[in-house]
Enzyme design. Sequence first.
Site, PDB file in Angstrom:
ATOM      1  N   GLN A 291       1.124   3.402   2.187  1.00  0.00           N
ATOM      2  CA  GLN A 291       1.743   3.566   3.502  1.00  0.00           C
ATOM      3  C   GLN A 291       2.386   2.269   3.977  1.00  0.00           C
ATOM      4  OE1 GLN A 291       2.543   6.055   5.369  1.00  0.00           O
ATOM      5  NE2 GLN A 291       1.732   7.505   3.892  1.00  0.00           N
ATOM      6  N   SER A 292       2.904   1.483   3.060  1.00  0.00           N
ATOM      7  CA  SER A 292       3.492   0.203   3.431  1.00  0.00           C
ATOM      8  C   SER A 292       4.766   0.376   4.266  1.00  0.00           C
ATOM      9  CB  SER A 292       3.816  -0.577   2.148  1.00  0.00           C
ATOM     10  OG  SER A 292       4.701  -1.634   2.427  1.00  0.00           O
ATOM     11  N   ASN A 293       4.766  -0.219   5.450  1.00  0.00           N
ATOM     12  CA  ASN A 293       5.977  -0.246   6.282  1.00  0.00           C
ATOM     13  C   ASN A 293       7.047  -1.090   5.607  1.00  0.00           C
ATOM     14  OD1 ASN A 293       4.905   1.142   8.697  1.00  0.00           O
ATOM     15  ND2 ASN A 293       3.554  -0.642   8.819  1.00  0.00           N
TER      16      ASN A 293
ATOM     17  N   CYS B 289       7.523  -1.590   2.373  1.00  0.00           N
ATOM     18  CA  CYS B 289       8.159  -0.895   1.242  1.00  0.00           C
ATOM     19  C   CYS B 289       9.159   0.140   1.757  1.00  0.00           C
ATOM     20  CB  CYS B 289       7.099  -0.241   0.361  1.00  0.00           C
ATOM     21  SG  CYS B 289       6.141  -1.465  -0.581  1.00  0.00           S
TER      22      CYS B 289
ATOM     23  N   GLY C 195       0.837  -1.201   0.000  1.00  0.00           N
ATOM     24  CA  GLY C 195       0.000   0.000   0.000  1.00  0.00           C
ATOM     25  C   GLY C 195       0.871   1.250   0.000  1.00  0.00           C
TER      26      GLY C 195
END
Length: 330
Positions: free
Chosen positions: A77-79, A81, A75
Amino acid sequence: MPSPLQFPDSIPLAQCPTPLQALRYRQKQSPNIRLWCKRDDLTGSVLSGNKVRKLEFILADALRQGADTLITCGGLQSNHCRATALVAAQYGLRCRLILRGEQNSASSDGNLLLSELAGAEIEIYSPREYHANLPQLFLRAEQVVKARGSQPYSIPTGASNDVGLWGYVACARELALDFERHNIHSPLVVCAAGSGGTLAGLSAGLNHFSPGAQVLGVAVCDSAEYFAKRVKADIQAAQARFVDSGLSLPHPPMIVDDYIGPGYAIGYPEVFSVIRDLARSDGLVLDPVYTGKAFYGMLEELAQGRHQQREIVFIHTGGVFGLFPYKNEL
Ligand SMILES: *Cc1c(COP(=O)(O)O)cnc(C)c1O
């Protein structure tokens, strides 16, 4: 003593061992249970959270294969990524992110801001297109990378696969020492389940290092059946790939899917309220996507008397940067 596990190669990225901390939260109201928190939010400052432990094994595999570009997805807001983008920068690799979301705000926030700062190349797709075409989006990203003479390495959602799950087998080894030091017997170990790798690694690892422990996964998306299958499949894949590792298939972890609320990454009042309470009682900051829902789910399950354990160990998997985009709800 269990026979030693043969871990695959890894590259140290996480600051560990992380502390196991006794919580003050509701200690007076519930004197017969002890709540503990494994501070995996402290595996680093910006390179932090549970994905860092998984990336230790993933990075070793990528470098062994001669990769110079990491590709992954998640997403906006992917942690995961964000952690991948920072790991890539730290090792002089390039990073390409396939992100899901609506690019509607003029300025980036939270994890997206950090991924950009770390120099990741970012592609953003609508949720519809992302879900319909993710394998093709990976293929296309790999082609773009190869076309400029680079060597891509693709990491699945959340680094949850037969390699990444070793990060939480290693965490279970650390926990066994924590339990010994704090005199903790037969604990209930609780974590959020998003892509399932943390739950898979913990289940397999605790089965090996602390067989008296039970594991509870609190789903933040997808059903309990999905995670049960996923955990089993990922562990079996790890057994098949690392034949001499000594990893065995554990009893299936308990999984609850009653606390997802309106959907993945959508907070609800009880979750925001737990986030506020924990920040005040213990200086512990949870997030609305993963740890807030998991902590709330754990409290509800305990309140309903579903678990007899007196020692409860919550795995704080990080996620603080995902909190900021929710400032209005908070
Ligand atoms: C990814 C993530 C999880 C979920 O872990 P999985 O291994 O994907 O199930 C939990 N908490 C945070 C903060 C995360 O970023």
